[in-house]
Design a protein around this motif. Sequence first.
Motif, mmCIF file in Angstrom:
data_model
loop_
_atom_site.group_PDB
_atom_site.id
_atom_site.type_symbol
_atom_site.label_atom_id
_atom_site.label_comp_id
_atom_site.label_asym_id
_atom_site.label_seq_id
_atom_site.Cartn_x
_atom_site.Cartn_y
_atom_site.Cartn_z
ATOM 1 N N LEU A 48 0.800 -1.229 0.000
ATOM 2 C CA LEU A 48 0.000 0.000 0.000
ATOM 3 C C LEU A 48 0.831 1.275 0.000
ATOM 4 N N SER A 49 2.099 1.190 0.371
ATOM 5 C CA SER A 49 2.925 2.394 0.537
ATOM 6 C C SER A 49 3.007 3.278 -0.715
ATOM 7 N N MET A 52 0.174 6.050 -0.604
ATOM 8 C CA MET A 52 -0.026 6.758 0.654
ATOM 9 C C MET A 52 -0.805 8.055 0.449
ATOM 10 N N ILE A 55 -4.471 7.318 -0.286
ATOM 11 C CA ILE A 55 -5.174 6.809 0.896
ATOM 12 C C ILE A 55 -5.530 7.950 1.840
ATOM 13 N N THR A 89 -1.533 4.916 6.311
ATOM 14 C CA THR A 89 -1.316 3.697 5.530
ATOM 15 C C THR A 89 -0.994 2.513 6.434
#
Length: 261
Positions: A48-49, A52, A55, A89
């Motif tokens: 997911l980074s 970021m 998100i 995140t």
Amino acid sequence: MSENKKLTYESPEDEEVDREQPLMSHLLELRSRLVKAAVSVLVVFAVLSPFMKHIFDFLSQPLMAALPQGVKMLSTGVVAPFFVPLKVTLFLAFLVALPYVLYQVWAFVAPGLYKREKRLIFPILASSIVMFAVGMLYCYFIVFRMVFMFIAGFSPESVNFAPDIDAYFSFVITMFFAFGATFEVPIVVMVLNRMGVASYHGLTKVRPYVIVGAFVVAAIVTPPDVMSQCLLAVPLVVLYQVGLWCVKLFGKKDENPDTQS
């Protein structure tokens, strides 16, 4: 002393070693489970980074919709524009990996449980995850949008309503946990009944105190406005009543049927 007695004799040191070995094996297994859980969170975080920024933008959308046109949130810290999206995140990665983390907890605890306890705990864990997620979704899609619009509408013209991103993240996390815990109320009520701690009659008897307590808790956890308090207190009361209905249908029956209402 005969030869057989010599062969079967164990010194106190040997007995102590025998007791320590199961403890060491449990500690090693616990360490292994914790490492697997932490690695799962880190793997999801690594995936997911790269997103970021997206998100955090998604998380801040309810607030941005309430802000005046062209107004953005502020960052009073030097490293906050980097660390706040990173914390968001990481929080999301923990939520995504939570089923696997709870599975590791289950795998460590399950061998020491009876079959009846295993049949009870697994549905509790599964339903708890679902209800906590429902509480967070309710908070994000309904509570945030109504509360932020309400607060922005009461902001004086002389005040530039532009919250700090770090304060916003702390507020969001607090609200998520508050509403997630609120939606666990039916499960808690059902568990108390199944464990024999509270009967249906007893749970019904304390309902007026639960109603008062719901508004007290909402006043402490939520912002100091009536709308936020009602958006937390009313679902808590409703979910408590849902728990009572579940107890009446599926819970343990009272010893005296005349006490049921």
